[in-house]
Design an enzyme around this catalytic site. Sequence first.
Site, PDB file in Angstrom:
ATOM      1  CG  ASN A 180     -17.152   0.483  -9.266  1.00 28.24           C
ATOM      2  OD1 ASN A 180     -16.705  -0.490  -8.682  1.00 28.24           O
ATOM      3  ND2 ASN A 180     -17.157   0.566 -10.581  1.00 28.24           N
ATOM      4  CE  LYS A 215      -4.520   0.390   0.141  1.00 28.38           C
ATOM      5  NZ  LYS A 215      -5.374  -0.555  -0.586  1.00 28.38           N
TER       6      LYS A 215
HETATM    7  P1  NAD Z   1     -18.076   5.074  -4.749  1.00 28.11           P
HETATM    8  O1  NAD Z   1     -17.430   6.322  -4.343  1.00 28.11           O
HETATM    9  O2  NAD Z   1     -18.206   4.734  -6.190  1.00 28.11           O
HETATM   10  O3  NAD Z   1     -19.569   4.995  -4.138  1.00 28.11           O
HETATM   11  C1  NAD Z   1     -19.849   5.212  -2.795  1.00 28.11           C
HETATM   12  C2  NAD Z   1     -21.351   5.247  -2.631  1.00 28.11           C
HETATM   13  O4  NAD Z   1     -21.666   5.253  -1.251  1.00 28.11           O
HETATM   14  C3  NAD Z   1     -22.020   6.489  -3.230  1.00 28.11           C
HETATM   15  O5  NAD Z   1     -23.245   6.127  -3.814  1.00 28.11           O
HETATM   16  C4  NAD Z   1     -22.270   7.369  -2.005  1.00 28.11           C
HETATM   17  O6  NAD Z   1     -23.372   8.254  -2.183  1.00 28.11           O
HETATM   18  C5  NAD Z   1     -22.593   6.293  -0.989  1.00 28.11           C
HETATM   19  N1  NAD Z   1     -22.472   6.697   0.400  1.00 28.11           N
HETATM   20  C6  NAD Z   1     -21.475   7.429   0.988  1.00 28.11           C
HETATM   21  N2  NAD Z   1     -21.738   7.566   2.306  1.00 28.11           N
HETATM   22  C7  NAD Z   1     -22.901   6.895   2.521  1.00 28.11           C
HETATM   23  C8  NAD Z   1     -23.694   6.667   3.664  1.00 28.11           C
HETATM   24  N3  NAD Z   1     -23.354   7.145   4.872  1.00 28.11           N
HETATM   25  N4  NAD Z   1     -24.837   5.936   3.529  1.00 28.11           N
HETATM   26  C9  NAD Z   1     -25.210   5.447   2.337  1.00 28.11           C
HETATM   27  N5  NAD Z   1     -24.501   5.632   1.217  1.00 28.11           N
HETATM   28  C10 NAD Z   1     -23.362   6.353   1.319  1.00 28.11           C
HETATM   29  O7  NAD Z   1     -17.306   3.916  -3.961  1.00 28.11           O
HETATM   30  P2  NAD Z   1     -17.115   2.394  -4.366  1.00 28.11           P
HETATM   31  O8  NAD Z   1     -15.954   2.274  -5.274  1.00 28.11           O
HETATM   32  O9  NAD Z   1     -18.422   1.806  -4.766  1.00 28.11           O
HETATM   33  O10 NAD Z   1     -16.635   1.769  -2.979  1.00 28.11           O
HETATM   34  C11 NAD Z   1     -17.555   1.502  -1.927  1.00 28.11           C
HETATM   35  C12 NAD Z   1     -16.837   0.727  -0.832  1.00 28.11           C
HETATM   36  O11 NAD Z   1     -16.269  -0.463  -1.366  1.00 28.11           O
HETATM   37  C13 NAD Z   1     -15.665   1.453  -0.156  1.00 28.11           C
HETATM   38  O12 NAD Z   1     -15.619   1.003   1.194  1.00 28.11           O
HETATM   39  C14 NAD Z   1     -14.460   0.930  -0.897  1.00 28.11           C
HETATM   40  O13 NAD Z   1     -13.281   1.022  -0.117  1.00 28.11           O
HETATM   41  C15 NAD Z   1     -14.879  -0.512  -1.084  1.00 28.11           C
HETATM   42  N6  NAD Z   1     -14.175  -1.207  -2.176  1.00 28.11           N
HETATM   43  C16 NAD Z   1     -14.263  -0.747  -3.452  1.00 28.11           C
HETATM   44  C17 NAD Z   1     -13.610  -1.421  -4.475  1.00 28.11           C
HETATM   45  C18 NAD Z   1     -13.723  -0.981  -5.896  1.00 28.11           C
HETATM   46  O14 NAD Z   1     -13.172  -1.677  -6.767  1.00 28.11           O
HETATM   47  N7  NAD Z   1     -14.400   0.107  -6.206  1.00 28.11           N
HETATM   48  C19 NAD Z   1     -12.856  -2.570  -4.175  1.00 28.11           C
HETATM   49  C20 NAD Z   1     -12.796  -3.039  -2.860  1.00 28.11           C
HETATM   50  C21 NAD Z   1     -13.463  -2.335  -1.871  1.00 28.11           C
END
Ligand code: NAD
Length: 428
Positions: free
Chosen positions: A222, A107
């Site tokens: 996403n 990381k």
């Molecule tokens: P993103 O930024 O695309 O989407 C986040 C979503 O969560 C948005 O719709 C936002 O409005 C919503 N949100 C934020 N705070 C909120 C709350 N308090 N209540 C309800 N909704 C809320 O993020 P992402 O890429 O979808 O990632 C989401 C989670 O998954 C994160 O914890 C990230 O670390 C984890 N993650 C993502 C990936 C990836 O490939 N994108 C991989 C592993 C883990």
Amino acid sequence: MADKGYNAFNMAQQQFDRIADMLDLDEATKDLLRSPLREYHLTIPIKMDDGSYKVFKGFRVQHNDARGPVKGGIRFHPQETADTVKALAMWMTWKCAVVDIPLGGGKGGVICDPHNLSENEQEKICRGWIRQLSKDIGPMRDVPAPDVMTNNQHMLWMMDEYETLMSGKYPGVITGKPVVLGGSLGRTEATGYGLIYILREALKEMDMDITKTTASIQGFGNVARYAAELYLEYGGTVVSVSCWDQKDGCTYSYYKKEGVDLNELVEITDRFGTIDKKKAEKKGYVVKSGDDWLTCEVDILIPAALENSITKENVDDIKSRVKIIACGANGPITPEADDVLEKQGIFVIPDFLANAGGVVCSYFEQVQSNQNYYWTKEEVLGKLDNKMTDAFYAVWQLAKRQKIRVSDAAYMIAISRVAEACKLRGWV
Ligand code: NAD
């Protein structure tokens, strides 16, 4: 991030110690695995747009590379700390091992806030980070990726700097690139789809027909969106999704008893994952408080927004109908809440298994970039499905055999694989 009283690295080490005892690892192996192999602290001087000079602090941690080059994102955040980066690097080692990809965990980060930096200044930070580390990373050593507040443009600047310094083309030095410059098809879908491949198998094992199940999802970004897409394709019904509303400064859940129409919702969602409330109401969605996603009468909960969303304060609000929680977000369930869920017999698919589809696809990107030959989206998703399905069954069978929590079984498999690689290499 820095948070008084909470140290992510201490927590990662405690978690490791518990599993290491369950596995009866010897002292030398424990000592080796509870700390990173290498930790770099960088000082990156930048000439700012106004002519002044500013010095940024950066990090790279390579936790363990016994199974292959390390892999892990680079975060840009004003509250970044070395200990957070160390914890995340360790968790990456376990994540890569549990899905059995030949990579270790790493990381990186830079203490900065991209909101207050011009594009030009961000580019200089990216190039400065690579200049300091170019001899210690590379396609066969350490392969960074985007993470919090970094994106594919940052990755391209970094790749370009590395290739300039190394006088050659090395697209495999970094992942998260746009498809036109060495990225992988299927990466956008990978995390959400990966979660559903695992959920599909879990439902089979629990004798539940996916077409008769309902789900509620926290988040509409996403991970949430692509998880919803594949789950709907398999015949499930999503009754609620939730998101953060930037304008109102709070969260809302969007509910439809007969099931949400994904395309319709995507059309009224901005690029940050916020659904337009007024338009959703016009389309017949019941808009409820953001916490409502947790209290829906559904079979499946998918937290896919942020950490610590199921806590000891709200865990008892979960309805008895809920049978599975598939963790898309990182760390969405606190340890106390996890204990309650265990007692209630709710099956939790842990985050580092459920959301590993992203890193599996990043590994596929690395493989494709190294061979300079790219696969179709169907090939990528087919290989992803196989990896996730195999990983699930290895964990599920161990959990059943030893009558232990699925998350413990996942950690045991991951840690024992890394320990075995260290042993075979003669390190311990
Ligand atoms: P993103 O930024 O695309 O989407 C986040 C979503 O969560 C948005 O719709 C936002 O409005 C919503 N949100 C934020 N705070 C909120 C709350 N308090 N209540 C309800 N909704 C809320 O993020 P992402 O890429 O979808 O990632 C989401 C989670 O998954 C994160 O914890 C990230 O670390 C984890 N993650 C993502 C990936 C990836 O490939 N994108 C991989 C592993 C883990």
